[in-house]
Design a protein around this motif. Structure first.
Motif, PDB file in Angstrom:
ATOM      1  N   UNK A 164       0.785  -1.284  -0.012  1.00  0.00           N
ATOM      2  CA  UNK A 164      -0.055   0.033   0.029  1.00  0.00           C
ATOM      3  C   UNK A 164       0.852   1.145  -0.076  1.00  0.00           C
ATOM      4  N   UNK A 165       1.871   1.249   0.700  1.00  0.00           N
ATOM      5  CA  UNK A 165       2.769   2.373   0.891  1.00  0.00           C
ATOM      6  C   UNK A 165       3.473   2.603  -0.554  1.00  0.00           C
ATOM      7  N   UNK A 166       3.980   1.528  -1.016  1.00  0.00           N
ATOM      8  CA  UNK A 166       4.690   1.579  -2.458  1.00  0.00           C
ATOM      9  C   UNK A 166       3.749   2.352  -3.578  1.00  0.00           C
ATOM     10  N   UNK A 167       2.466   1.730  -3.391  1.00  0.00           N
ATOM     11  CA  UNK A 167       1.422   2.070  -4.442  1.00  0.00           C
ATOM     12  C   UNK A 167       1.284   3.666  -4.393  1.00  0.00           C
ATOM     13  N   UNK A 168       1.178   4.197  -3.151  1.00  0.00           N
ATOM     14  CA  UNK A 168       1.147   5.602  -2.999  1.00  0.00           C
ATOM     15  C   UNK A 168       2.218   6.373  -3.521  1.00  0.00           C
ATOM     16  N   UNK A 169       3.501   5.736  -2.952  1.00  0.00           N
ATOM     17  CA  UNK A 169       4.892   6.373  -3.645  1.00  0.00           C
ATOM     18  C   UNK A 169       4.857   6.298  -4.920  1.00  0.00           C
ATOM     19  N   UNK A 170       4.655   5.214  -5.655  1.00  0.00           N
ATOM     20  CA  UNK A 170       4.678   4.824  -6.894  1.00  0.00           C
ATOM     21  C   UNK A 170       3.877   6.197  -7.714  1.00  0.00           C
ATOM     22  N   UNK A 171       2.528   6.440  -7.269  1.00  0.00           N
ATOM     23  CA  UNK A 171       1.569   7.455  -7.747  1.00  0.00           C
ATOM     24  C   UNK A 171       2.296   8.851  -7.470  1.00  0.00           C
ATOM     25  N   UNK A 172       2.945   9.068  -6.315  1.00  0.00           N
ATOM     26  CA  UNK A 172       3.659  10.504  -6.155  1.00  0.00           C
ATOM     27  C   UNK A 172       4.856  10.613  -7.319  1.00  0.00           C
ATOM     28  N   UNK A 173       5.348   9.763  -7.405  1.00  0.00           N
ATOM     29  CA  UNK A 173       6.608   9.681  -8.614  1.00  0.00           C
ATOM     30  C   UNK A 173       6.158   9.589  -9.884  1.00  0.00           C
ATOM     31  N   UNK A 174       4.653   9.688 -10.245  1.00  0.00           N
ATOM     32  CA  UNK A 174       4.454   9.567 -11.455  1.00  0.00           C
ATOM     33  C   UNK A 174       4.467   8.275 -12.222  1.00  0.00           C
ATOM     34  N   UNK A 175       4.592   7.126 -11.626  1.00  0.00           N
ATOM     35  CA  UNK A 175       4.741   5.855 -12.146  1.00  0.00           C
ATOM     36  C   UNK A 175       3.425   5.138 -12.019  1.00  0.00           C
TER      37      UNK A 175
END
Length: 293
Positions: free
Chosen positions: A215-226
């Protein structure tokens, strides 16, 4: 105060009917090691509704002590009684919580003016940043975006909303009316990624009890525009998300924690009862497919 990413609505382990402090501390440590962005003790998933005020204060204090400032702690401190919410918020503040999670008063069904007065009274008695928790499925009241705007304007301590309606249009309207400085957090794992897309900043999550890294990785991937990676992780969690609500939350997630060996067992307090026998193999199968068992 900035809230960003995945915040776990922590399940509370019990042993012989009491809070299992040792297991709870180990669980918090594991959450942080897995990369969670913040922790929320004493929410719905943490079974605060069946805790005494003394227990609630103790659970919040344990969480703050174990976290040691490494991630924000948003303590559940709401009630349908303004007086009780003030008492709980004072306890959370004394324990060192960074913010509180304040549910809209359930059963009473206050008017918009009543909601503003409720949160204003809490903020005046115990000033601390607060996240408004909007979950009409449990409270019988939907705090509309226009009401949130009234609360934000009248109560500077109100910095965010945990939006658990499942309504993406409503989430988008919160951002439109309240501005980007009023943080939108999904209160529903199914809408975590879509709400990020309309201006949300994260999620207060049930599934992150057992899948904090995902879940954390999903959020951070979104923030990184991935966005491709974010979607991949969202789809990976989807069947587990459904399983977490095969029965009333927190029954499936606490049962999962026990199956995974993170909790010694899955003890509940009435009126919550253990997972039905016919659902145990179904839950195990989902967890095995997800690589959690």
């Amino acid at each position: 105060m900035e809230l960003r990413g995945a915040f776990t609505a922590l399940s509370t382990p019990f042993k012989d009917g009491e809070v299992d402090e040792s297991t709870y501390r180990d669980f918090i440590e594991w959450q942080i090691e897995q990369g969670i962005d913040g922790l929320v003790p004493c929410g719905t998933t943490g079974e605060a509704a069946t805790m005494s005020h003394e227990e609630q204060g103790r659970v919040i204090k344990i969480c703050v002590e174990q976290t040691k400032g490494r991630v924000p702690v948003i303590a559940g401190a709401g009630s349908n009684s303004t007086k009780e919410a003030i008492e709980l918020t004072k306890m959370a503040k004394d324990a060192g919580a960074d913010a509180t999670l304040q549910i809209t008063p359930y059963y009473n069904k206050p008017t918009p003016g009543g909601l503003v007065a409720h949160f204003k009274a809490i903020a005046q008695a115990a000033p601390l940043p607060m996240v408004i928790y909007n979950v009409p499925g449990r409270t019988g009241l939907n705090c509309l975006p226009s009401t949130l705007k009234m609360i934000k304007d009248a109560v500077p301590e109100a910095i965010a909303v945990k939006e658990a309606t499942g309504n993406l249009c409503q989430g988008a309207e919160v951002v439109e009316l309240c501005g980007r400085d009023f943080m939108l957090l999904s209160g529903d794992d199914f809408t975590a990624l879509p709400l990020l897309a309309v201006g949300g900043v994260g999620v207060i999550s049930v599934i992150s009890n057992i899948m904090p890294k995902a879940m954390s990785s999903m959020c951070h991937a979104f923030f990184a525009k991935d966005h491709e990676k974010a979607l991949e992780l969202s789809l990976k969690m989807a069947p587990v998300n459904r399983a977490m609500f095969m029965e009333t939350n927190p029954i499936p997630v606490k049962s999962s924690l026990a199956m995974m060996g993170i909790f010694k067992d899955a003890q509940f307090r009435l009126p919550i009862v253990p997972l039905q026998d016919e659902n145990k193999p179904k839950l195990e199968a989902v967890l095995k497919t997800a690589g959690l068992l």
